[in-house]
Scaffold this motif. Structure first.
Motif, PDB file in Angstrom:
ATOM      1  N   PHE A  38       5.328  29.046  11.058  1.00 28.17           N
ATOM      2  CA  PHE A  38       4.213  29.351  10.165  1.00 28.17           C
ATOM      3  C   PHE A  38       3.373  28.124   9.822  1.00 28.17           C
ATOM      4  CE2 PHE A  38       7.150  32.875   9.242  1.00 28.17           C
ATOM      5  CZ  PHE A  38       6.294  33.919   9.561  1.00 28.17           C
ATOM      6  N   ASP A  39       3.628  26.984  10.480  1.00 29.79           N
ATOM      7  CA  ASP A  39       2.883  25.748  10.281  1.00 29.79           C
ATOM      8  C   ASP A  39       2.860  25.345   8.809  1.00 29.79           C
ATOM      9  OD1 ASP A  39       1.485  23.524  11.119  1.00 29.79           O
ATOM     10  OD2 ASP A  39      -0.451  24.482  10.830  1.00 29.79           O
ATOM     11  N   MET A  40       4.023  25.362   8.176  1.00 30.04           N
ATOM     12  CA  MET A  40       4.150  24.953   6.776  1.00 30.04           C
ATOM     13  C   MET A  40       4.739  23.545   6.710  1.00 30.04           C
ATOM     14  SD  MET A  40       5.685  28.400   5.033  1.00 30.04           S
ATOM     15  CE  MET A  40       6.250  27.481   3.639  1.00 30.04           C
ATOM     16  N   GLN A  41       4.033  22.650   6.077  1.00 33.15           N
ATOM     17  CA  GLN A  41       4.534  21.295   5.884  1.00 33.15           C
ATOM     18  C   GLN A  41       5.231  21.254   4.523  1.00 33.15           C
ATOM     19  OE1 GLN A  41       1.207  21.669   7.063  1.00 33.15           O
ATOM     20  NE2 GLN A  41       1.993  21.396   9.107  1.00 33.15           N
ATOM     21  N   ASN A  42       6.498  21.668   4.507  1.00 30.25           N
ATOM     22  CA  ASN A  42       7.201  21.828   3.234  1.00 30.25           C
ATOM     23  C   ASN A  42       8.040  20.614   2.836  1.00 30.25           C
ATOM     24  OD1 ASN A  42       9.152  22.143   5.153  1.00 30.25           O
ATOM     25  ND2 ASN A  42      10.122  23.890   4.205  1.00 30.25           N
ATOM     26  N   LYS A  43       7.992  19.561   3.586  1.00 23.77           N
ATOM     27  CA  LYS A  43       8.709  18.328   3.234  1.00 23.77           C
ATOM     28  C   LYS A  43       7.670  17.248   2.936  1.00 23.77           C
ATOM     29  CE  LYS A  43      12.758  19.896   4.770  1.00 23.77           C
ATOM     30  NZ  LYS A  43      13.721  20.425   3.899  1.00 23.77           N
ATOM     31  N   ARG A  44       7.828  16.551   1.827  1.00 28.73           N
ATOM     32  CA  ARG A  44       6.878  15.519   1.422  1.00 28.73           C
ATOM     33  C   ARG A  44       7.607  14.183   1.324  1.00 28.73           C
ATOM     34  NH1 ARG A  44       3.485  16.404  -3.920  1.00 28.73           N
ATOM     35  NH2 ARG A  44       2.473  17.872  -2.531  1.00 28.73           N
ATOM     36  N   TYR A  45       6.981  13.152   1.892  1.00 27.68           N
ATOM     37  CA  TYR A  45       7.524  11.805   1.836  1.00 27.68           C
ATOM     38  C   TYR A  45       6.432  10.840   1.403  1.00 27.68           C
ATOM     39  CZ  TYR A  45      11.459  13.672   4.411  1.00 27.68           C
ATOM     40  OH  TYR A  45      12.543  14.413   4.785  1.00 27.68           O
ATOM     41  N   TYR A  46       6.822   9.833   0.649  1.00 29.36           N
ATOM     42  CA  TYR A  46       5.903   8.792   0.233  1.00 29.36           C
ATOM     43  C   TYR A  46       6.230   7.529   1.011  1.00 29.36           C
ATOM     44  CZ  TYR A  46       4.900  12.002  -3.501  1.00 29.36           C
ATOM     45  OH  TYR A  46       4.536  13.124  -4.199  1.00 29.36           O
TER      46      TYR A  46
ATOM     47  N   LYS B 299       9.107  15.615  -3.875  1.00 25.76           N
ATOM     48  CA  LYS B 299       9.328  17.035  -4.116  1.00 25.76           C
ATOM     49  C   LYS B 299       8.082  17.818  -3.735  1.00 25.76           C
ATOM     50  CE  LYS B 299      12.652  16.419  -7.786  1.00 25.76           C
ATOM     51  NZ  LYS B 299      13.041  16.718  -9.142  1.00 25.76           N
ATOM     52  N   SER B 300       8.282  18.944  -3.048  1.00 27.46           N
ATOM     53  CA  SER B 300       7.184  19.841  -2.710  1.00 27.46           C
ATOM     54  C   SER B 300       7.126  20.946  -3.748  1.00 27.46           C
ATOM     55  CB  SER B 300       7.396  20.463  -1.331  1.00 27.46           C
ATOM     56  OG  SER B 300       7.345  19.476  -0.342  1.00 27.46           O
ATOM     57  N   SER B 301       5.916  21.331  -4.104  1.00 31.35           N
ATOM     58  CA  SER B 301       5.767  22.405  -5.080  1.00 31.35           C
ATOM     59  C   SER B 301       5.691  23.753  -4.380  1.00 31.35           C
ATOM     60  CB  SER B 301       4.504  22.189  -5.911  1.00 31.35           C
ATOM     61  OG  SER B 301       3.360  22.360  -5.106  1.00 31.35           O
TER      62      SER B 301
ATOM     63  N   ASP C  95       0.865  -1.176   0.000  1.00 32.82           N
ATOM     64  CA  ASP C  95       0.000   0.000   0.000  1.00 32.82           C
ATOM     65  C   ASP C  95       0.897   1.220   0.000  1.00 32.82           C
ATOM     66  OD1 ASP C  95      -2.468  -1.450   0.257  1.00 32.82           O
ATOM     67  OD2 ASP C  95      -1.962  -1.758   2.371  1.00 32.82           O
ATOM     68  N   THR C  96       0.397   2.328  -0.551  1.00 32.33           N
ATOM     69  CA  THR C  96       1.178   3.558  -0.566  1.00 32.33           C
ATOM     70  C   THR C  96       0.416   4.668   0.151  1.00 32.33           C
ATOM     71  OG1 THR C  96       0.263   4.231  -2.694  1.00 32.33           O
ATOM     72  CG2 THR C  96       2.328   3.010  -2.734  1.00 32.33           C
ATOM     73  N   GLY C  97       1.159   5.642   0.634  1.00 33.48           N
ATOM     74  CA  GLY C  97       0.586   6.801   1.291  1.00 33.48           C
ATOM     75  C   GLY C  97       1.546   7.976   1.184  1.00 33.48           C
ATOM     76  N   GLU C  98       1.113   9.106   1.679  1.00 35.15           N
ATOM     77  CA  GLU C  98       1.925  10.325   1.617  1.00 35.15           C
ATOM     78  C   GLU C  98       1.819  11.046   2.947  1.00 35.15           C
ATOM     79  OE1 GLU C  98       1.428  14.641  -0.440  1.00 35.15           O
ATOM     80  OE2 GLU C  98       1.090  12.916  -1.734  1.00 35.15           O
ATOM     81  N   ILE C  99       2.948  11.569   3.423  1.00 33.84           N
ATOM     82  CA  ILE C  99       2.933  12.418   4.614  1.00 33.84           C
ATOM     83  C   ILE C  99       3.677  13.700   4.291  1.00 33.84           C
ATOM     84  CG2 ILE C  99       2.775  10.493   6.240  1.00 33.84           C
ATOM     85  CD1 ILE C  99       5.732  10.944   6.868  1.00 33.84           C
ATOM     86  N   ARG C 100       3.306  14.769   4.988  1.00 29.78           N
ATOM     87  CA  ARG C 100       3.997  16.048   4.857  1.00 29.78           C
ATOM     88  C   ARG C 100       4.421  16.478   6.258  1.00 29.78           C
ATOM     89  NH1 ARG C 100       1.756  20.379   1.182  1.00 29.78           N
ATOM     90  NH2 ARG C 100       2.851  19.697  -0.660  1.00 29.78           N
ATOM     91  N   VAL C 101       5.633  16.940   6.372  1.00 30.43           N
ATOM     92  CA  VAL C 101       6.165  17.362   7.661  1.00 30.43           C
ATOM     93  C   VAL C 101       6.822  18.728   7.518  1.00 30.43           C
ATOM     94  CG1 VAL C 101       6.521  15.006   8.499  1.00 30.43           C
ATOM     95  CG2 VAL C 101       8.339  16.153   7.279  1.00 30.43           C
ATOM     96  N   SER C 102       6.951  19.414   8.646  1.00 28.18           N
ATOM     97  CA  SER C 102       7.619  20.716   8.602  1.00 28.18           C
ATOM     98  C   SER C 102       9.119  20.520   8.633  1.00 28.18           C
ATOM     99  CB  SER C 102       7.170  21.593   9.765  1.00 28.18           C
ATOM    100  OG  SER C 102       7.513  21.002  10.993  1.00 28.18           O
ATOM    101  N   GLY C 103       9.846  21.496   8.154  1.00 29.33           N
ATOM    102  CA  GLY C 103      11.298  21.407   8.085  1.00 29.33           C
ATOM    103  C   GLY C 103      11.944  22.120   9.253  1.00 29.33           C
ATOM    104  N   GLY C 104      12.461  23.296   8.997  1.00 24.28           N
ATOM    105  CA  GLY C 104      13.198  24.036   9.997  1.00 24.28           C
ATOM    106  C   GLY C 104      12.331  24.919  10.884  1.00 24.28           C
ATOM    107  N   PHE C 105      12.990  25.843  11.565  1.00 22.77           N
ATOM    108  CA  PHE C 105      12.357  26.716  12.554  1.00 22.77           C
ATOM    109  C   PHE C 105      11.222  27.537  11.963  1.00 22.77           C
ATOM    110  CE2 PHE C 105      12.203  30.898  14.613  1.00 22.77           C
ATOM    111  CZ  PHE C 105      11.810  30.503  15.884  1.00 22.77           C
ATOM    112  N   TRP C 106      11.468  28.224  10.853  1.00 21.93           N
ATOM    113  CA  TRP C 106      10.462  29.128  10.286  1.00 21.93           C
ATOM    114  C   TRP C 106       9.264  28.369   9.729  1.00 21.93           C
ATOM    115  CZ3 TRP C 106      10.497  33.699  12.060  1.00 21.93           C
ATOM    116  CH2 TRP C 106      11.700  34.311  12.395  1.00 21.93           C
ATOM    117  N   SER C 107       9.471  27.229   9.166  1.00 20.70           N
ATOM    118  CA  SER C 107       8.328  26.467   8.654  1.00 20.70           C
ATOM    119  C   SER C 107       7.468  25.935   9.801  1.00 20.70           C
ATOM    120  CB  SER C 107       8.781  25.337   7.738  1.00 20.70           C
ATOM    121  OG  SER C 107       9.616  24.450   8.411  1.00 20.70           O
ATOM    122  N   ARG C 108       8.077  25.671  10.953  1.00 21.06           N
ATOM    123  CA  ARG C 108       7.278  25.271  12.115  1.00 21.06           C
ATOM    124  C   ARG C 108       6.510  26.447  12.678  1.00 21.06           C
ATOM    125  NH1 ARG C 108      11.685  21.895  15.277  1.00 21.06           N
ATOM    126  NH2 ARG C 108      12.936  23.156  13.917  1.00 21.06           N
TER     127      ARG C 108
END
Length: 68
Positions: free
Chosen positions: A32-40, A56-58, A17-30
């Motif tokens: 501003f609550d930005m999930q700028n890292k994408r993993y499958y 890759k995140s767009s 089965d496949t899925g996708e998660i998004r997580v925040s990266g560094g200090f500023w993305s946390r």
């Protein structure tokens, strides 16, 4: 991912089965609550072993995260 090429490294099962998660990266993305890292995730249907692959995140997706 090609469905006929993946094999679980623990039990050698070929179904998954496949899925996708998004997580925040560094200090500023946390801040501003930005999930700028994408993993499958690829999870074996037999033993639940999971592998993660970096995606890759767009820029549009990152901008949408900032404003929502």
């Amino acid at each position: 991912m090609q469905h006929d090429k993946w094999t679980c490294i623990k039990c050698h099962h070929k179904e998954f089965d496949t899925g996708e998660i998004r997580v925040s990266g560094g200090f500023w993305s946390r801040i501003f609550d930005m999930q700028n890292k994408r993993y499958y995730a690829v999870t074996c249907s037999n033993c639940s072993y999971t592998e993660f692959y970096k995606g890759k995140s767009s820029a549009l997706g990152n901008a949408f995260d900032l404003f929502t």
